[in-house]
Design a protein around this motif. Structure first.
Motif, mmCIF file in Angstrom:
data_model
loop_
_atom_site.group_PDB
_atom_site.id
_atom_site.type_symbol
_atom_site.label_atom_id
_atom_site.label_comp_id
_atom_site.label_asym_id
_atom_site.label_seq_id
_atom_site.Cartn_x
_atom_site.Cartn_y
_atom_site.Cartn_z
ATOM 1 N N SER A 248 -11.238 7.212 -12.309
ATOM 2 C CA SER A 248 -9.819 6.957 -12.114
ATOM 3 C C SER A 248 -9.102 7.368 -13.400
ATOM 4 N N ARG A 249 -7.770 7.444 -13.338
ATOM 5 C CA ARG A 249 -7.077 7.869 -14.560
ATOM 6 C C ARG A 249 -7.217 6.844 -15.660
ATOM 7 N N THR A 250 -7.392 5.580 -15.309
ATOM 8 C CA THR A 250 -7.671 4.603 -16.355
ATOM 9 C C THR A 250 -9.049 3.989 -16.121
ATOM 10 N N VAL B 92 -9.767 11.403 -3.407
ATOM 11 C CA VAL B 92 -8.896 10.474 -2.672
ATOM 12 C C VAL B 92 -7.807 9.966 -3.619
ATOM 13 N N THR B 93 -7.079 10.921 -4.200
ATOM 14 C CA THR B 93 -6.031 10.564 -5.165
ATOM 15 C C THR B 93 -4.662 10.947 -4.617
ATOM 16 N N ARG B 94 -3.636 10.514 -5.353
ATOM 17 C CA ARG B 94 -2.273 10.959 -5.039
ATOM 18 C C ARG B 94 -1.823 12.036 -6.020
ATOM 19 N N ALA B 95 -2.794 12.768 -6.559
ATOM 20 C CA ALA B 95 -2.462 13.860 -7.479
ATOM 21 C C ALA B 95 -1.636 14.922 -6.755
ATOM 22 N N LYS C 76 -11.261 20.114 3.990
ATOM 23 C CA LYS C 76 -9.881 19.715 3.684
ATOM 24 C C LYS C 76 -9.351 18.892 4.860
ATOM 25 N N SER C 77 -9.134 17.615 4.586
ATOM 26 C CA SER C 77 -8.692 16.672 5.622
ATOM 27 C C SER C 77 -7.197 16.420 5.479
ATOM 28 N N LEU C 78 -6.492 16.510 6.596
ATOM 29 C CA LEU C 78 -5.059 16.153 6.596
ATOM 30 C C LEU C 78 -4.792 14.942 7.458
ATOM 31 N N GLY C 79 -5.719 14.670 8.387
ATOM 32 C CA GLY C 79 -5.541 13.538 9.307
ATOM 33 C C GLY C 79 -4.941 14.005 10.622
ATOM 34 N N LEU C 80 -5.523 13.522 11.737
ATOM 35 C CA LEU C 80 -5.107 13.969 13.065
ATOM 36 C C LEU C 80 -4.739 12.785 13.944
ATOM 37 N N ALA D 200 -12.004 16.639 0.648
ATOM 38 C CA ALA D 200 -10.723 16.608 -0.060
ATOM 39 C C ALA D 200 -9.688 15.952 0.848
ATOM 40 N N VAL D 201 -9.270 14.754 0.464
ATOM 41 C CA VAL D 201 -8.508 13.881 1.364
ATOM 42 C C VAL D 201 -7.045 13.728 0.947
ATOM 43 N N GLY D 202 -6.778 13.805 -0.357
ATOM 44 C CA GLY D 202 -5.396 13.657 -0.833
ATOM 45 C C GLY D 202 -4.639 14.979 -0.658
ATOM 46 N N GLY E 58 -10.671 8.696 -7.653
ATOM 47 C CA GLY E 58 -9.609 7.820 -7.140
ATOM 48 C C GLY E 58 -10.210 6.457 -6.823
ATOM 49 N N THR E 59 -9.360 5.434 -6.863
ATOM 50 C CA THR E 59 -9.880 4.063 -6.675
ATOM 51 C C THR E 59 -8.976 3.229 -5.754
ATOM 52 N N GLY E 60 -8.237 3.887 -4.857
ATOM 53 C CA GLY E 60 -7.344 3.152 -3.956
ATOM 54 C C GLY E 60 -8.028 2.789 -2.641
ATOM 55 N N ASN E 61 -7.207 2.621 -1.589
ATOM 56 C CA ASN E 61 -7.712 2.220 -0.270
ATOM 57 C C ASN E 61 -8.718 3.209 0.297
ATOM 58 N N GLU E 62 -8.395 4.486 0.163
ATOM 59 C CA GLU E 62 -9.298 5.504 0.715
ATOM 60 C C GLU E 62 -10.600 5.568 -0.079
ATOM 61 N N ALA E 63 -10.521 5.332 -1.379
ATOM 62 C CA ALA E 63 -11.748 5.322 -2.195
ATOM 63 C C ALA E 63 -12.698 4.245 -1.672
ATOM 64 N N PRO F 273 0.829 -1.215 0.000
ATOM 65 C CA PRO F 273 0.000 0.000 0.000
ATOM 66 C C PRO F 273 0.862 1.263 0.000
ATOM 67 N N SER F 274 0.363 2.339 -0.605
ATOM 68 C CA SER F 274 1.141 3.582 -0.669
ATOM 69 C C SER F 274 1.139 4.298 0.686
ATOM 70 N N THR F 275 0.206 3.942 1.565
ATOM 71 C CA THR F 275 0.179 4.493 2.929
ATOM 72 C C THR F 275 0.234 3.320 3.901
ATOM 73 N N MET G 251 -10.157 3.814 7.684
ATOM 74 C CA MET G 251 -11.519 3.948 8.221
ATOM 75 C C MET G 251 -11.722 5.265 8.971
ATOM 76 N N ARG G 252 -10.720 5.709 9.731
ATOM 77 C CA ARG G 252 -10.956 6.960 10.476
ATOM 78 C C ARG G 252 -10.979 8.165 9.534
ATOM 79 N N THR G 253 -10.204 8.067 8.422
ATOM 80 C CA THR G 253 -10.207 9.174 7.456
ATOM 81 C C THR G 253 -11.567 9.248 6.757
HETATM 82 N N1 LIG Z 1 -6.390 13.123 4.971
HETATM 83 C C1 LIG Z 1 -5.991 12.007 5.537
HETATM 84 O O1 LIG Z 1 -6.117 11.813 6.726
HETATM 85 C C2 LIG Z 1 -5.400 10.938 4.692
HETATM 86 C C3 LIG Z 1 -5.262 9.632 5.188
HETATM 87 C C4 LIG Z 1 -4.767 8.643 4.352
HETATM 88 C C5 LIG Z 1 -4.411 8.941 3.052
HETATM 89 N N2 LIG Z 1 -4.505 10.230 2.621
HETATM 90 C C6 LIG Z 1 -4.155 10.598 1.260
HETATM 91 O O2 LIG Z 1 -5.249 10.214 0.419
HETATM 92 C C7 LIG Z 1 -4.779 9.876 -0.875
HETATM 93 C C8 LIG Z 1 -5.276 8.483 -1.237
HETATM 94 O O3 LIG Z 1 -4.726 7.542 -0.342
HETATM 95 P P1 LIG Z 1 -4.867 5.979 -0.638
HETATM 96 O O4 LIG Z 1 -4.345 5.292 0.560
HETATM 97 O O5 LIG Z 1 -6.232 5.667 -1.147
HETATM 98 O O6 LIG Z 1 -3.824 5.824 -1.830
HETATM 99 P P2 LIG Z 1 -3.815 4.706 -2.967
HETATM 100 O O7 LIG Z 1 -2.434 4.675 -3.486
HETATM 101 O O8 LIG Z 1 -4.423 3.447 -2.452
HETATM 102 O O9 LIG Z 1 -4.793 5.295 -4.075
HETATM 103 C C9 LIG Z 1 -4.451 6.470 -4.751
HETATM 104 C C10 LIG Z 1 -5.371 6.687 -5.949
HETATM 105 O O10 LIG Z 1 -4.937 7.881 -6.612
HETATM 106 C C11 LIG Z 1 -4.714 7.595 -7.996
HETATM 107 N N3 LIG Z 1 -3.669 8.512 -8.461
HETATM 108 C C12 LIG Z 1 -2.323 8.422 -8.258
HETATM 109 N N4 LIG Z 1 -1.719 9.488 -8.816
HETATM 110 C C13 LIG Z 1 -2.692 10.242 -9.388
HETATM 111 C C14 LIG Z 1 -2.702 11.449 -10.138
HETATM 112 N N5 LIG Z 1 -1.571 12.099 -10.424
HETATM 113 N N6 LIG Z 1 -3.909 11.932 -10.574
HETATM 114 C C15 LIG Z 1 -5.045 11.281 -10.295
HETATM 115 N N7 LIG Z 1 -5.108 10.126 -9.605
HETATM 116 C C16 LIG Z 1 -3.943 9.628 -9.157
HETATM 117 C C17 LIG Z 1 -4.331 6.111 -8.042
HETATM 118 O O11 LIG Z 1 -4.563 5.576 -9.312
HETATM 119 C C18 LIG Z 1 -5.307 5.561 -6.982
HETATM 120 O O12 LIG Z 1 -6.600 5.413 -7.539
HETATM 121 C C19 LIG Z 1 -3.259 9.989 -0.798
HETATM 122 O O13 LIG Z 1 -2.891 11.258 -1.260
HETATM 123 C C20 LIG Z 1 -2.953 9.878 0.681
HETATM 124 O O14 LIG Z 1 -1.752 10.518 1.064
HETATM 125 C C21 LIG Z 1 -5.010 11.211 3.401
#
Ligand SMILES: NC(=O)c1ccc[n+]([C@@H]2O[C@H](COP(=O)([O-])OP(=O)(O)OC[C@H]3O[C@@H](n4cnc5c(N)ncnc54)[C@H](O)[C@@H]3O)[C@@H](O)[C@H]2O)c1
Ligand SMILES: O=C(O)[C@@H]1CCCCN1
Length: 312
Positions: free
Chosen positions: A166-168, A202-205, A289-293, A223-225, A141-146, A88-90, A116-118
């Motif tokens: 998602s991008r694809t 919920v992207t890594r943009a 705007k969520s950053l996580g606490l 807005a989580v990313g 976005g379609t990752g864990n947070e999605a 996982p990226s996180t 889950m808490r996010t």
């Molecule tokens: N606010 C918070 O408390 C909190 C907590 C956890 C994660 N995050 C952030 O939320 C985001 C998502 O986390 P995750 O765990 O789901 O990550 P993930 O890697 O599981 O999913 C990321 C998603 O973003 C997409 N993505 C990657 N680069 C992209 C781009 N340039 N443009 C558009 N889409 C792109 C990926 O394809 C994927 O769908 C991350 O930025 C992470 O740092 C924030």
């Protein structure tokens, strides 16, 4: 003699943690946080160490909640790079201490807690700030947070339509197949957010992907990313024209590129809305705007330990 720390795995966290229990604990913690009383809570701004060679970061999130008897630290690594790793990226671990003596009570996997808490914090923002008759949810976005956001938003609200982008197209289709209910796959962000009432980013943009001109007036954006001061998900127009809520003013003005680079004004913390010291302007376009606490991880970890001990 003191007992050794309990180790609770990702699968065990998944087994015991439920949104129905988590949401009230988070609401209470966010409310306490925004009262800014150091007798109730000590949670310094997250320390972040860049792992430049690997395009990642380590965040350290210590928290002390005296009345709740919680002393904890989350350590979270998060990465920008996309190199095909299956990890996982996180990734995170939460340590729960006994505040009286400093011994570690539990070492808890933080991946599911973080997801889950996010998502639960975003759902709390939507409870207060989303239009009253919300029908359409868009997830970017379609990752864990999605996935965690899909789960909690469909558990506590009733939407007529859920869309995903998602991008694809393949990733969006795979996400749609992986969840229980129907999800409409969208090829562009504009298509996904058109007339949507609630939008989750919920992207890594690191550059804006969501533009204010596409959004229905009155929509709510969670807005989580974009959790670094030079990363963006939302454009200037959206940030400046929406009413901006945050989890922490200090966190948002230090860590959020969307807030810092747009020059947007932070209207309130979510905890201030819960404390009813700032209004929930549901009829306006709103951004949470969520950053996580650390407090979110602290109360989640305590809940996990309680449930784990009750079901062991
Ligand atoms: N606010 C918070 O408390 C909190 C907590 C956890 C994660 N995050 C952030 O939320 C985001 C998502 O986390 P995750 O765990 O789901 O990550 P993930 O890697 O599981 O999913 C990321 C998603 O973003 C997409 N993505 C990657 N680069 C992209 C781009 N340039 N443009 C558009 N889409 C792109 C990926 O394809 C994927 O769908 C991350 O930025 C992470 O740092 C924030
Ligand atoms: O609070 C957290 O857990 C996350 C981890 C990833 C980056 C932003 N904040």
């Amino acid at each position: 003699m003191d007992s050794p720390p309990i180790v609770i795995s990702r699968d065990e966290v998944k087994r015991v943690l439920r949104y129905i229990d988590l949401i009230p604990r988070l609401e209470s913690a966010l409310a306490i946080f925004s009262r800014k009383n150091s007798l109730e809570i000590i949670q310094p701004l997250r320390s972040v160490i860049p792992l430049s060679k690997y395009n990642g970061f380590l965040g350290l999130m210590p928290t002390y909640m005296e009345q709740e008897g919680i002393l904890s630290t989350k350590m979270v690594c998060f990465y920008k790079r996309e190199d095909g790793s299956t990890l996982p990226s996180t990734q995170a671990t939460v340590l729960l201490f006994n505040p009286e003596y400093g011994n570690v009570k539990a070492i808890i996997d933080g991946e599911v807690i973080t997801a889950m808490r996010t998502a639960a914090a975003s759902a709390i923002s939507a409870k207060w700030l989303m239009p009253a008759q919300a029908e359409v949810l868009a997830i970017l976005g379609t990752g864990n947070e999605a996935l965690s956001h899909y789960n909690v938003f469909t558990e506590i609200f009733t939407f007529k339509e859920v869309r995903v982008w998602s991008r694809t197209r393949e990733r969006a289709e795979a996400f749609s197949r992986s969840v229980a209910g129907p999800v409409k796959v969208c090829v562009t962000v504009e298509e996904a957010v058109k007339d949507a009432d609630a939008i989750v980013t919920v992207t890594r943009a690191t550059q804006p992907i969501l533009f204010g001109k596409w959004i229905k007036p009155g929509a709510h954006v969670a807005a989580v990313g974009a959790c670094r001061p030079d990363w963006r998900e939302l454009d200037d127009e959206l940030m400046r024209e929406a009413v901006v809520y945050v989890d922490s003013r200090e966190g948002a003005t230090t860590e959020s590129g969307d807030v810092i680079l747009s020059g947007a004004t932070v209207f309130a913390e979510l905890g201030e809305v819960l404390n009813e010291t700032r209004p929930a302007l549901r009829e306006k376009t709103t951004v949470f705007k969520s950053l996580g606490l650390g407090i979110e991880d602290a109360v989640s970890a305590k809940l996990v330990l309680e449930r784990w001990e009750a079901t062991e």
